[in-house]
Design an enzyme around this catalytic site. Structure first.
Site, mmCIF file in Angstrom:
data_model
loop_
_atom_site.group_PDB
_atom_site.id
_atom_site.type_symbol
_atom_site.label_atom_id
_atom_site.label_comp_id
_atom_site.label_asym_id
_atom_site.label_seq_id
_atom_site.Cartn_x
_atom_site.Cartn_y
_atom_site.Cartn_z
ATOM 1 N N LYS A 1 -42.589 3.960 -61.639
ATOM 2 C CA LYS A 1 -42.431 4.726 -62.880
ATOM 3 C C LYS A 1 -42.292 3.786 -64.081
ATOM 4 O O LYS A 1 -42.855 4.052 -65.142
ATOM 5 C CB LYS A 1 -41.250 5.679 -62.764
ATOM 6 C CG LYS A 1 -41.639 6.877 -61.900
ATOM 7 C CD LYS A 1 -40.560 7.909 -61.747
ATOM 8 C CE LYS A 1 -41.078 9.064 -60.902
ATOM 9 N NZ LYS A 1 -40.151 9.512 -59.899
ATOM 10 N N LYS B 1 -52.953 7.880 -55.185
ATOM 11 C CA LYS B 1 -52.195 8.893 -54.451
ATOM 12 C C LYS B 1 -52.106 10.160 -55.310
ATOM 13 O O LYS B 1 -51.893 10.072 -56.518
ATOM 14 C CB LYS B 1 -50.772 8.351 -54.195
ATOM 15 C CG LYS B 1 -49.888 9.321 -53.454
ATOM 16 C CD LYS B 1 -48.438 8.859 -53.430
ATOM 17 C CE LYS B 1 -47.708 9.235 -54.704
ATOM 18 N NZ LYS B 1 -46.254 9.104 -54.632
ATOM 19 N N LYS C 1 -47.738 14.578 -58.812
ATOM 20 C CA LYS C 1 -47.461 15.461 -59.952
ATOM 21 C C LYS C 1 -47.477 14.686 -61.260
ATOM 22 O O LYS C 1 -47.717 15.238 -62.308
ATOM 23 C CB LYS C 1 -46.081 16.111 -59.787
ATOM 24 C CG LYS C 1 -46.043 17.210 -58.736
ATOM 25 C CD LYS C 1 -44.609 17.579 -58.335
ATOM 26 C CE LYS C 1 -44.593 18.301 -57.013
ATOM 27 N NZ LYS C 1 -43.416 18.003 -56.188
#
Ligand code: TYM
Length: 337
Positions: free
Chosen positions: A111, A206, A209
């Protein structure tokens, strides 16, 4: 065996969530084990900042579980936020978590690399996840591969907690078979379906969301078609054999029924069909697989009260499972009640 897993309500559920996790949940419920599944709506607060959206996504995630066949009579379905004991254990567990572990967390580093600002919630995310797992004395945790490191952390921190608070605890004998000193926190195992452990998104990364590369389970029909037709392909001519290891091939492998896949694969290797044809095959497989679930989802949308009732009953049952574990933890650390 006690099975437990969770899904974040940080966005719409997608086919990666299904093949990596939800499909296993539904299959496992037929084994007769005790199973707990929850909507990780506290984890979702690390990315969803709009209260109305957070509430809607929480309910939609519950509806996804039910529409896909989770039976609340056989499995306990609940919201993470309905169990106050989980945030209590999260804090207590945090007191034995080495900072160096959190620094090397894949999901955190990933992230950060994508420019998401680092706040405490994101950093502490794996500690709350470990609390989720350990609070219910879980044996098996069905997940996709991206969660395996979190499971390793949960095992390490359970061991650390037991070593700190259980006199005579031997990490080589966590159940206390020889020493008679079992740990308070049980060590869980990850359960990963290798063939679908990482479902690719439309761009080949991958499916996630947070990458805008998903094919949603309950998304608008036109949008699903657009996403499938937009899967990234190369410029191999129609008549030529197609290269393996592309997102379209992998998605076909995951979604086309096993009995039909050999024919798809043979033509893929032989050539003669364009990518557009294969995308149509994938769209057909999507509708064949999820058509019924999508209809159930639409019915549930019209009956939100029934979903809330399932979640309330689930929370009560989950708290009862958590109660003896948190009680032992409180006693061990010296918190009288
Ligand atoms: P989440 O919401 O990102 O994903 C839910 C489940 O779906 C799996 N998954 C995938 N599997 C294969 N391919 C993909 N592209 C893919 N994308 C997602 C995930 O591995 C996961 O099993 N931190 C968790 C939620 C959580 C949890 C827990 C899970 C919170 N507490 C305790 C298990 C136990 C998460 O963000 O999952």
């Amino acid at each position: 065996m006690r099975i437990l897993s969770g899904i974040q309500s940080s966005g719409k559920q997608h086919i990666g969530n299904y093949y990596g996790a939800l499909r296993q949940f539904v299959d496992l419920q037929n084994r007769g084990d005790e199973a707990l599944y929850f909507i990780a709506n506290l984890h979702a607060l690390t990315t969803v900042r709009d209260p109305a959206v957070a509430a809607t996504l929480t309910r939609e995630t519950a509806m996804a579980f039910l529409a896909l066949g989770l039976d609340p009579k056989r499995a306990i379905l609940f919201r993470q936020s309905d169990i106050p004991e989980v945030t209590e254990l999260y804090w207590i567990l945090g007191t034995v978590v080495p900072l160096s572990n959190l620094d090397r967390s894949h999901s955190y580093k990933d992230k950060l690399a994508r420019g998401i600002s680092a706040d405490f919630g994101l950093f502490a995310y794996p500690v709350l996840m470990a609390a989720d797992i350990l609070l219910y004395g879980s044996d098996l945790v069905p997940v996709g591969r991206d969660q395996v490191q979190h499971l390793e952390f949960a095992r390490d921190w359970a061991t650390k907690f037991n070593l700190t608070y259980v006199p005579g605890y031997d990490p080589a004998d966590p159940t206390g078979a020889k020493t008679g000193k079992p740990g308070i926190l049980k060590l869980p195992e990850a359960l990963v379906q290798e063939a679908t452990a990482v479902v690719p998104g439309t761009d080949g990364q991958k499916m996630s969301k947070s990458y805008n590369n998903t094919i949603d389970l309950f998304g608008d029909e036109g949008e699903v078609k657009k996403r499938i037709m937009g899967i990234k392909t190369d410029s191999t001519p129609v008549e030529a054999p197609k290269p393996g290891d592309t997102p379209l091939y992998q998605l076909l492998k995951v979604m086309v029924p096993e009995s039909e896949f050999p024919a798809v694969e043979a033509s893929w290797r032989q050539g003669g069909k364009g990518y557009g044809e294969y995308k149509k095959t994938l769209l057909a497989a999507y509708h064949a697989t999820f058509g019924e679930a999508r209809a159930r989802y639409q019915a549930l949308q019209k009956d939100p009260g029934s979903v809330d009732a399932v979640l309330r009953a689930g929370a009560e049952r989950a708290r009862a499972v958590a109660a003896p574990v948190i009680e032992r933890v409180r006693q061990a650390v010296g918190i009288e009640r």
